[in-house]
Design a protein around this motif. Structure first.
Motif, mmCIF file in Angstrom:
data_model
loop_
_atom_site.group_PDB
_atom_site.id
_atom_site.type_symbol
_atom_site.label_atom_id
_atom_site.label_comp_id
_atom_site.label_asym_id
_atom_site.label_seq_id
_atom_site.Cartn_x
_atom_site.Cartn_y
_atom_site.Cartn_z
ATOM 1 N N PHE A 15 0.828 -1.204 0.000
ATOM 2 C CA PHE A 15 0.000 0.000 0.000
ATOM 3 C C PHE A 15 0.860 1.250 0.000
ATOM 4 N N ALA A 16 1.964 1.208 0.733
ATOM 5 C CA ALA A 16 2.753 2.425 0.914
ATOM 6 C C ALA A 16 3.745 2.681 -0.206
ATOM 7 N N PHE A 17 4.291 1.639 -0.821
ATOM 8 C CA PHE A 17 5.427 1.847 -1.703
ATOM 9 C C PHE A 17 5.260 1.300 -3.119
ATOM 10 N N ALA A 18 4.370 0.343 -3.349
ATOM 11 C CA ALA A 18 4.295 -0.293 -4.668
ATOM 12 C C ALA A 18 3.167 0.301 -5.507
ATOM 13 N N HIS A 19 2.982 1.592 -5.406
ATOM 14 C CA HIS A 19 1.847 2.227 -6.051
ATOM 15 C C HIS A 19 2.058 2.469 -7.536
ATOM 16 N N GLU A 20 1.010 2.175 -8.297
ATOM 17 C CA GLU A 20 0.938 2.600 -9.681
ATOM 18 C C GLU A 20 0.320 3.997 -9.719
ATOM 19 N N PHE A 21 0.584 4.704 -10.805
ATOM 20 C CA PHE A 21 -0.078 5.988 -11.051
ATOM 21 C C PHE A 21 -0.759 5.893 -12.401
ATOM 22 N N TRP A 22 -1.990 6.422 -12.494
ATOM 23 C CA TRP A 22 -2.672 6.363 -13.780
ATOM 24 C C TRP A 22 -3.645 7.525 -13.944
ATOM 25 N N LEU A 23 -3.959 7.778 -15.221
ATOM 26 C CA LEU A 23 -4.972 8.752 -15.601
ATOM 27 C C LEU A 23 -6.295 8.006 -15.714
ATOM 28 N N ASN A 24 -7.260 8.379 -14.888
ATOM 29 C CA ASN A 24 -8.516 7.645 -14.780
ATOM 30 C C ASN A 24 -9.668 8.525 -15.273
ATOM 31 N N PRO A 25 -10.169 8.298 -16.500
ATOM 32 C CA PRO A 25 -11.227 9.150 -17.034
ATOM 33 C C PRO A 25 -12.602 8.762 -16.500
ATOM 34 N N ASP A 26 -13.553 9.686 -16.626
ATOM 35 C CA ASP A 26 -14.914 9.366 -16.197
ATOM 36 C C ASP A 26 -15.538 8.289 -17.079
ATOM 37 N N ARG A 27 -15.055 8.159 -18.330
ATOM 38 C CA ARG A 27 -15.393 7.051 -19.214
ATOM 39 C C ARG A 27 -14.352 7.026 -20.335
ATOM 40 N N PHE A 28 -14.484 6.074 -21.259
ATOM 41 C CA PHE A 28 -13.455 5.896 -22.290
ATOM 42 C C PHE A 28 -13.959 6.193 -23.705
ATOM 43 N N TRP A 29 -15.254 6.391 -23.860
ATOM 44 C CA TRP A 29 -15.836 6.710 -25.164
ATOM 45 C C TRP A 29 -16.575 8.038 -25.043
ATOM 46 N N TYR A 30 -16.299 8.959 -25.978
ATOM 47 C CA TYR A 30 -16.927 10.280 -25.959
ATOM 48 C C TYR A 30 -17.473 10.618 -27.338
ATOM 49 N N ARG A 31 -18.442 11.527 -27.344
ATOM 50 C CA ARG A 31 -18.857 12.143 -28.586
ATOM 51 C C ARG A 31 -17.984 13.361 -28.847
ATOM 52 N N LYS A 32 -17.839 13.725 -30.104
ATOM 53 C CA LYS A 32 -17.005 14.853 -30.490
ATOM 54 C C LYS A 32 -17.401 16.099 -29.718
ATOM 55 N N GLU A 34 -17.298 16.616 -26.515
ATOM 56 C CA GLU A 34 -17.680 16.418 -25.117
ATOM 57 C C GLU A 34 -16.504 16.717 -24.184
ATOM 58 N N THR A 35 -16.828 17.069 -22.966
ATOM 59 C CA THR A 35 -15.805 17.337 -21.955
ATOM 60 C C THR A 35 -15.504 16.064 -21.176
ATOM 61 N N ALA A 36 -14.220 15.756 -21.048
ATOM 62 C CA ALA A 36 -13.779 14.597 -20.265
ATOM 63 C C ALA A 36 -13.246 15.073 -18.920
ATOM 64 N N THR A 37 -13.541 14.318 -17.892
ATOM 65 C CA THR A 37 -12.988 14.570 -16.557
ATOM 66 C C THR A 37 -11.968 13.480 -16.255
ATOM 67 N N ILE A 38 -10.759 13.887 -15.936
ATOM 68 C CA ILE A 38 -9.659 12.946 -15.721
ATOM 69 C C ILE A 38 -9.187 13.020 -14.281
ATOM 70 N N LEU A 39 -9.266 11.912 -13.572
ATOM 71 C CA LEU A 39 -8.760 11.822 -12.209
ATOM 72 C C LEU A 39 -7.286 11.432 -12.221
ATOM 73 N N SER A 79 -8.461 16.257 -9.973
ATOM 74 C CA SER A 79 -8.916 15.950 -11.312
ATOM 75 C C SER A 79 -8.875 17.212 -12.159
ATOM 76 N N PHE A 80 -8.976 17.046 -13.465
ATOM 77 C CA PHE A 80 -9.078 18.198 -14.355
ATOM 78 C C PHE A 80 -10.035 17.857 -15.495
ATOM 79 N N LYS A 81 -10.498 18.882 -16.169
ATOM 80 C CA LYS A 81 -11.400 18.710 -17.305
ATOM 81 C C LYS A 81 -10.690 19.126 -18.585
ATOM 82 N N MET A 82 -11.040 18.457 -19.682
ATOM 83 C CA MET A 82 -10.502 18.804 -20.990
ATOM 84 C C MET A 82 -11.581 18.601 -22.045
ATOM 85 N N ASN A 83 -11.582 19.433 -23.054
ATOM 86 C CA ASN A 83 -12.514 19.292 -24.161
ATOM 87 C C ASN A 83 -11.924 18.357 -25.204
ATOM 88 N N THR A 84 -12.679 17.353 -25.610
ATOM 89 C CA THR A 84 -12.219 16.481 -26.681
ATOM 90 C C THR A 84 -12.360 17.200 -28.022
#
Length: 263
Positions: A15-32, A34-39, A79-84
């Motif tokens: 838990f303390a040391f073997a952590h992965e880091f990743w970009l976790n979106p609110d979903r993986f498929w968007y319409r042109k 659309e705003t994505a929220t990335i954790l 988290s942050f938001k980005m426009n696709t």
């Protein structure tokens, strides 16, 4: 009692040391458009805590274009938001400001063993350093591949010049939904294929976690077979001697690649 204590130590260590880091979106498929929220998340098994590091590079690959993004990270949610933009298979790449960590010898050796960093562990043993603390600079090299619209494009395989990066050899979105697939991944370190590195596979489908791992071949490649469902992360870590011994002994690079099928 000793077995219970050892188990608790391993769990606490992981838990303390073997952590992965990743970009976790609110979903993986968007319409042109659309705003994505990335954790921004750190943890294991897709159980993420808030990552509080500093972004130094955030690059968006879409429609044969490359754009450096300046985003405002929400301090409460990390988290942050980005426009696709445009349509196609698109990619987001993140690097962070390198951070320093110091671990006592037992924890550092266990961390090296856990993450398959056998060369570093062997060096410490050979040079009588296995009882010394580990001083390390570490940095994150994260990629997120997602889909905008139905058009499938080739950004997923673009080399991004991350120090350590994971590149799919096939488009993970160009498959039928019910079809299991065998997908290859190439690991590059300083833009060259990296052989002999432990590569981890994580897939979470409706709360159930599936894990696997493989060692890259002479071409820096591994293969994993999985069904196109839930969300997937491929991860790897590479450690080398730090070029400024007065600052740290080691420099590690943590790479992650995330994609998924949640709409």
């Amino acid at each position: 009692m000793k077995k219970i204590a050892l188990t608790l130590f391993v769990l606490a260590f992981s838990f303390a040391f073997a952590h992965e880091f990743w970009l976790n979106p609110d979903r993986f498929w968007y319409r042109k458009g659309e705003t994505a929220t990335i954790l921004l998340q750190v943890g294991e098994n897709f159980q993420g805590a808030k990552w509080k590091g500093t972004i130094t590079r955030l690059t968006y690959y879409f429609d044969k274009q490359v754009k450096n993004l300046n985003v405002v990270v929400d301090t409460a949610t990390r988290s942050f938001k980005m426009n696709t933009e445009g349509e196609g298979t698109q990619m987001l790449v993140l690097q962070n400001k390198p951070s320093f960590i110091e671990l006592d010898a037992e924890k550092f050796n266990a961390y090296l063993q856990e993450d398959g960093l056998e060369e570093v562990l062997a060096f410490r043993k050979k040079n009588g350093l296995e009882k010394t603390k580990g001083r390390e600079i570490y940095e994150r090299c994260a990629k997120l591949i997602f889909q905008v619209g139905e058009k499938k494009t080739g950004h997923f395989k673009q080399i991004t010049n991350l120090p350590l990066e994971i590149i799919p050899l096939q488009n993970p979105y160009a498959v039928r939904k019910a079809q299991a697939m065998n997908v290859g991944f190439r690991i590059l370190f300083q833009q060259k294929p990296l052989a002999g590195i432990k590569v981890r596979f994580w897939q979470k489908i409706q709360g159930e976690l599936f894990k696997n791992e493989a060692i890259s071949n002479e071409k820096g490649e591994v293969n994993f077979k999985f069904a196109p469902s839930g969300k997937v992360m491929i991860s790897a870590v590479k450690m080398i001697a730090h070029d400024k011994p007065q600052e740290a002994d080691w420099h590690s690079y943590w790479a992650s690649l995330v994609f998924g099928y949640e709409k």
